[in-house]
Design an enzyme around this catalytic site. Structure first.
Site, short mmCIF file in Angstrom:
data_model
loop_
_atom_site.label_atom_id
_atom_site.label_comp_id
_atom_site.label_asym_id
_atom_site.label_seq_id
_atom_site.Cartn_x
_atom_site.Cartn_y
_atom_site.Cartn_z
N GLU A 1 -97.88 9.57 90.20
CA GLU A 1 -96.52 10.14 90.04
C GLU A 1 -96.37 10.77 88.56
OE1 GLU A 1 -93.45 10.94 88.49
OE2 GLU A 1 -92.63 8.76 88.39
N CYS B 1 -88.88 11.57 84.09
CA CYS B 1 -89.84 12.75 84.94
C CYS B 1 -88.66 13.68 85.94
CB CYS B 1 -90.66 11.88 85.63
SG CYS B 1 -92.08 11.20 84.68
#
Length: 466
Positions: free
Chosen positions: A229, A263
């Site tokens: 990720e 993010c």
């Protein structure tokens, strides 16, 4: 050698920890391997009960863990409490659903045979985790994997060793066996050797795409499962019929969550020409009203950046964008005060290929782009090497869903900010990584989906078909 955690708001040392020595590392890897042999045979119902215990411990100690996050990496205290609550939620979620997600699945086969897929754990899994959500990122890995029968090894970011130690303590207090979840206070230069160790069966990383490439290369060379990720530069698309009050309010939250260090934060605001001026004016005004200050203060909206070097990197990206021809509508300079504080900042007229266009800006800096229409908005949204999340704002929900399906992203939201939810798969595409966390998909990433064929009647043997 010792590791210091430092308060980014004050520069004061929070605590000091001893690094895991070579001998200790060997002992912990061996213990994890031994524990796995026991843990894999533990009934899933017991694993679920222990996760419920972990959820209760998190809730009982929420203030303590929130204050630890605020001190070590500067998260505003209210957001830190919310993070602890979300960790408890993910533990509760898998405590309720793990058995169903891991149950054998019967698939079509021969009428005189039983054919099932069984989901069996792989072994010790290494998690390389970042500092920005120091509890949540770990628990969204740990809850499904411990429920699946794997054991966890945590290499946390070097600036949050206190959080890493506290998380291991949560699982120990909850009754998990020693070695089921182990923190390794090691340097980044030791990661490859741990991934390559025969006792480690998989690795997951949340971090930069550069770190992801390095981890994937090592894991691939060892033929080990990996989940990545990575970063994001999420578009926030505002169409001409957007509900403007809600869009502006959410845009502020989407850009400033965790002081902009997320993010899945909205980073590129793509606005059609008809409403561009209104959106920029209102957006900048709302951002200017946010309180930047001590993360321990309940009234603080934006805390410090997690480290001074991260602030310097962010400001360098802003300066380079302005030198290339961009305009600064708000902010744009480090704050004149002690601590790594950067104010909410709005950049407009961002040139193609400037850092604010092509790179991930990991802080409270918003890049706003003017586009003529929906088609151009989608094209701009997809004009990035990243593909984590995206959102679109419109009064027409059918239109919104149509646009959401065109985003090149792992997550797409209509009239809502991008967020993670234990009930839904989470992950990205392109340079934002691969694999999924959370929901059923997350618990099945590090398991062996084993086909089992039980023949009921010997009969005549048929030619095998691969």
């Amino acid at each position: 050698m010792s590791i210091e955690s430092t308060n980014p708001a004050t520069g004061a040392v929070v605590d000091t920890f001893e690094e895991t020595s070579t001998d200790e590392l060997e002992d912990r890897l061996e213990r994890a391997s031994d524990t796995f042999e026991e843990w894999r045979e533990t009934p899933v119902e017991r694993r679920q009960r222990l996760l419920s215990n972990a959820a209760e411990i998190l809730r009982e100690n929420a203030d303590e863990y929130a204050e630890l996050m605020a001190r070590e990496m500067g998260k505003p205290i209210g957001q830190a409490r919310d993070e602890v609550a979300k960790c408890a939620w993910v533990c509760d979620y898998y405590a309720e659903h793990a058995a169903a997600f891991l149950a054998d699945e019967t698939l079509a086969g021969e009428p005189d045979a039983k054919t099932v897929v069984a989901y069996q754990p792989l072994g010790p899994i290494l998690a390389i985790m970042p500092w920005n959500f120091p509890f949540w990122q770990v628990f969204r890995f740990a809850a499904p994997n411990l429920a699946a029968g794997n054991v966890g090894l945590l290499k946390h970011a070097s600036n949050v060793p206190g959080c890493a130690s506290a998380i291991q303590d949560v699982f120990e207090q909850a009754g998990f066996p020693e070695g089921a979840f182990t923190t390794l206070l090691i340097g980044s230069d030791e990661i490859d050797a741990v991934i390559a160790d025969d006792r480690v069966r998989g690795v997951t990383l949340t971090g930069s795409d550069g770190a992801g490439r390095a981890v994937a290369e090592t894991a691939g060379s060892e033929l080990k499962q990996s989940v990545l990720e990575l970063g994001g530069s999420d578009p926030f698309v505002v169409l001409e019929d957007a509900p403007m009050d809600e869009a502006v309010e959410t845009a502020v939250q989407a850009r400033l969550l965790n002081s902009g260090q997320s993010c899945i934060a909205a980073k590129r605001f793509i606005v059609v020409d008809d409403v561009y001026d209104e959106f920029v004016d209102r957006f900048a005004d709302e951002l200017d009203e946010q309180v930047v200050g001590d993360p321990m203060d309940e009234d603080t909206d934006v805390g410090p950046q997690a480290r001074e070097d991260l602030l310097d990197e962010l400001h360098g990206q802003v300066e380079e964008t302005l030198e290339a021809g961009g305009e600064c509508r708000l902010g744009g300079e480090p704050m004149d005060r002690d601590g790594a504080f950067y104010p909410p900042t709005v950049l407009t007229d961002v040139p193609d290929d400037a850092p604010a266009d092509r790179e991930e800006l990991f802080g409270p800096v918003a890049s706003v782009f003017r586009v003529p229409d929906e088609e151009a908005a989608v094209e701009k949204a997809n004009d990035t090497r990243f593909g984590l999340g995206a959102s679109v704002w419109t009064a027409d929900l059918e239109r919104g869903e149509r646009v959401a399906r065109r985003f090149e992203s792992g997550l797409a939201f209509v009239n809502e900010l991008v967020k993670s939810d234990p009930r839904l798969p989470f992950g990205g595409v392109k340079d934002s990584g691969y694999g999924r966390e959370l929901a059923r998909d997350g618990i099945r990433e590090f398991v062996n989906a084993k086909t089992i064929w039980v023949q009921h009647d010997a009969g005549e043997e048929s030619d095998p078909v691969e």
